[in-house]
Design a protein around this motif. Structure first.
Motif, mmCIF file in Angstrom:
data_model
loop_
_atom_site.group_PDB
_atom_site.id
_atom_site.type_symbol
_atom_site.label_atom_id
_atom_site.label_comp_id
_atom_site.label_asym_id
_atom_site.label_seq_id
_atom_site.Cartn_x
_atom_site.Cartn_y
_atom_site.Cartn_z
ATOM 1 N N THR A 24 -6.157 2.972 -7.397
ATOM 2 C CA THR A 24 -5.317 4.092 -6.981
ATOM 3 C C THR A 24 -5.103 4.018 -5.474
ATOM 4 N N TYR A 25 -3.860 4.259 -5.054
ATOM 5 C CA TYR A 25 -3.492 4.109 -3.643
ATOM 6 C C TYR A 25 -2.775 5.349 -3.117
ATOM 7 N N ALA A 26 -2.996 5.617 -1.844
ATOM 8 C CA ALA A 26 -2.108 6.511 -1.103
ATOM 9 C C ALA A 26 -1.028 5.622 -0.508
ATOM 10 N N VAL A 27 0.224 5.938 -0.812
ATOM 11 C CA VAL A 27 1.343 5.107 -0.371
ATOM 12 C C VAL A 27 2.156 5.878 0.660
ATOM 13 N N PHE A 28 2.278 5.292 1.847
ATOM 14 C CA PHE A 28 3.003 5.933 2.945
ATOM 15 C C PHE A 28 4.326 5.210 3.154
ATOM 16 N N HIS A 29 5.397 5.963 3.141
ATOM 17 C CA HIS A 29 6.744 5.422 3.298
ATOM 18 C C HIS A 29 7.117 5.507 4.782
ATOM 19 N N LEU A 30 7.333 4.362 5.405
ATOM 20 C CA LEU A 30 7.493 4.289 6.848
ATOM 21 C C LEU A 30 8.906 3.873 7.252
ATOM 22 N N ASP A 31 9.310 4.326 8.422
ATOM 23 C CA ASP A 31 10.565 3.854 8.997
ATOM 24 C C ASP A 31 10.421 2.378 9.345
ATOM 25 N N ASN A 32 11.501 1.645 9.193
ATOM 26 C CA ASN A 32 11.487 0.203 9.421
ATOM 27 C C ASN A 32 11.653 -0.094 10.911
ATOM 28 N N VAL A 33 10.586 0.190 11.659
ATOM 29 C CA VAL A 33 10.529 -0.144 13.083
ATOM 30 C C VAL A 33 9.223 -0.907 13.263
ATOM 31 N N ILE A 34 9.313 -2.224 13.293
ATOM 32 C CA ILE A 34 8.125 -3.067 13.227
ATOM 33 C C ILE A 34 7.138 -2.766 14.347
ATOM 34 N N SER B 141 2.734 9.413 -1.312
ATOM 35 C CA SER B 141 2.558 9.570 -2.751
ATOM 36 C C SER B 141 1.249 8.917 -3.174
ATOM 37 N N ILE B 142 0.723 9.333 -4.305
ATOM 38 C CA ILE B 142 -0.487 8.746 -4.876
ATOM 39 C C ILE B 142 -0.080 8.022 -6.149
ATOM 40 N N ILE B 143 -0.382 6.731 -6.239
ATOM 41 C CA ILE B 143 -0.012 5.960 -7.420
ATOM 42 C C ILE B 143 -1.182 5.087 -7.873
ATOM 43 N N GLU B 144 -1.142 4.677 -9.119
ATOM 44 C CA GLU B 144 -2.085 3.672 -9.606
ATOM 45 C C GLU B 144 -1.310 2.386 -9.812
ATOM 46 N N LYS B 145 -1.870 1.286 -9.307
ATOM 47 C CA LYS B 145 -1.186 -0.003 -9.367
ATOM 48 C C LYS B 145 -2.067 -1.005 -10.105
ATOM 49 N N PRO B 146 -1.512 -1.733 -11.078
ATOM 50 C CA PRO B 146 -2.309 -2.738 -11.797
ATOM 51 C C PRO B 146 -2.686 -3.902 -10.890
ATOM 52 N N ASP B 147 -3.640 -4.702 -11.335
ATOM 53 C CA ASP B 147 -4.064 -5.828 -10.512
ATOM 54 C C ASP B 147 -2.966 -6.885 -10.443
ATOM 55 N N PHE B 148 -2.986 -7.661 -9.373
ATOM 56 C CA PHE B 148 -2.008 -8.725 -9.183
ATOM 57 C C PHE B 148 -2.584 -9.725 -8.190
ATOM 58 N N PHE B 149 -1.914 -10.859 -8.033
ATOM 59 C CA PHE B 149 -2.375 -11.918 -7.144
ATOM 60 C C PHE B 149 -1.354 -12.143 -6.024
ATOM 61 N N ILE B 150 -1.875 -12.461 -4.840
ATOM 62 C CA ILE B 150 -0.996 -12.828 -3.734
ATOM 63 C C ILE B 150 -1.496 -14.122 -3.109
ATOM 64 N N GLY B 151 -0.585 -14.842 -2.464
ATOM 65 C CA GLY B 151 -0.933 -16.060 -1.759
ATOM 66 C C GLY B 151 -0.055 -16.219 -0.541
ATOM 67 N N GLY B 152 -0.642 -16.735 0.542
ATOM 68 C CA GLY B 152 0.141 -16.910 1.761
ATOM 69 C C GLY B 152 -0.689 -17.532 2.861
ATOM 70 N N ILE B 153 -0.281 -17.341 4.095
ATOM 71 C CA ILE B 153 -0.986 -17.925 5.232
ATOM 72 C C ILE B 153 -1.566 -16.803 6.088
ATOM 73 N N SER B 154 -2.702 -17.110 6.733
ATOM 74 C CA SER B 154 -3.464 -16.061 7.405
ATOM 75 C C SER B 154 -3.469 -16.204 8.914
ATOM 76 N N LEU B 155 -3.823 -15.102 9.553
ATOM 77 C CA LEU B 155 -3.947 -15.012 10.997
ATOM 78 C C LEU B 155 -5.269 -14.329 11.295
ATOM 79 N N ARG B 156 -6.087 -14.950 12.141
ATOM 80 C CA ARG B 156 -7.394 -14.387 12.438
ATOM 81 C C ARG B 156 -7.561 -14.040 13.907
ATOM 82 N N ASP B 157 -6.865 -14.696 14.784
ATOM 83 C CA ASP B 157 -6.956 -14.398 16.218
ATOM 84 C C ASP B 157 -5.767 -13.559 16.636
ATOM 85 N N ASP B 158 -6.054 -12.469 17.358
ATOM 86 C CA ASP B 158 -4.990 -11.586 17.876
ATOM 87 C C ASP B 158 -4.116 -11.020 16.764
#
Length: 283
Positions: A222-232, A136-153
């Motif tokens: 604006t985003y293309a949103v892909f709905h995926l099966d929950n198989v990590i 689907s194609i949707i428009e999403k308003p701005d928002f903020f996120i916070g968390g921890i990052s991974l840079r190697d592997d």
């Protein structure tokens, strides 16, 4: 069912019935009705992993469940799943989960994102067609996120899963229940144009983030949103398919220097009743 699927599923059934037994390549190839040489190549071509990887992950998954659900001694669990010593099992388990068997048993929480499910006909189909649902194609308003990052592997699903598990532990320490909030797997480039991955939640602002956290403002877009099966473990194949074919089929072009996975509140990894979404910003 495709040509080789029946042979592969027959071998999987054989492996699952003997998951705590020694298994030789000769008997597995015989069960598949192929030579050893061709069986190993067919198995990897169909499942996207070697038979040895599959067996190792399945045994470590069952060992993890035993650690939480039983009081079986560690040495017995190690021997049951093919390890010559408790030390060898501990090394393999820590490499796979990011923690020792003792710590995992004490934690007493199933880390579903690291578990390897037994391959079924349905799982085979999701490997072959990792993006099966309409985008689907949707428009999403701005928002903020916070968390921890991974840079190697960070391209490794295993490393990402271990990052998420560290992040959920961090949230619980801050009296935040991870199952009650939306979360994001954000991928971008840093100031040196090096890729990184952020396990994050939505926050009100980028001020006063906890120590060690990275914050990011996601712009209105604006985003293309892909709905995926929950198989990590299929996420890398889904992303490859999205960038290789699906964006072109939608007649859209990606832009901006990020994309993100979106997980609803209550999300449980590898549970088919909990879908996930992948957002790609587009022109």
């Amino acid at each position: 069912m495709e040509l080789y699927d029946g042979s592969i599923l027959r071998v999987i059934e054989y492996v699952e019935s003997r998951i705590d037994c020694e298994l030789s390549l000769d008997e597995l190839a015989s069960e598949a009705a192929f030579s050893k040489f061709h069986f190993t190549r067919i198995f990897k071509a169909v499942t996207k992993e070697t038979i040895y990887e599959y067996i190792r992950k399945r045994r470590l998954t069952e060992a993890a469940k035993d650690l939480i659900e039983t009081s079986i001694p560690l040495l017995q669990i190690a021997i049951t799943y093919g390890y010559a010593s408790q030390e060898a099992f501990t090394r393999a388990f820590k490499n796979y989960t990011g923690m020792s068997p003792q710590s995992y048993r004490k934690k007493a929480v199933h880390l579903h994102n690291l578990y390897k499910s037994a391959i079924s006909e349905t799982l085979l189909q999701t490997k072959k067609q990792p993006v099966r649902h309409t985008a689907s194609i949707i428009e999403k308003p701005d928002f903020f996120i916070g968390g921890i990052s991974l840079r190697d592997d960070f391209f490794s699903n295993q490393m990402r899963s271990q990052l998420w598990n560290r992040f959920t532990d961090d949230l619980r320490k801050r009296s935040i229940d991870p199952l009650t909030i939306k979360s994001y797997g954000y991928e971008s480039l840093d100031h040196d144009n090096m890729p990184y991955y952020l396990a994050a939640i939505e926050v009100d602002s980028l001020e006063n983030l906890p120590a060690g956290w990275t914050g990011m403002r996601i712009p209105r877009h604006t985003y293309a949103v892909f709905h995926l099966d929950n198989v990590i473990e299929n996420l890398p194949y889904a992303m490859e398919e999205i960038y290789k074919n699906r964006l072109q089929e939608l007649n859209v072009k990606p832009n901006l220097d990020f994309s993100f996975e979106f997980y609803h509140a209550g999300f449980i990894a590898n549970d088919g009743t909990h879908p996930l979404q992948y957002f790609v910003p587009i022109e």
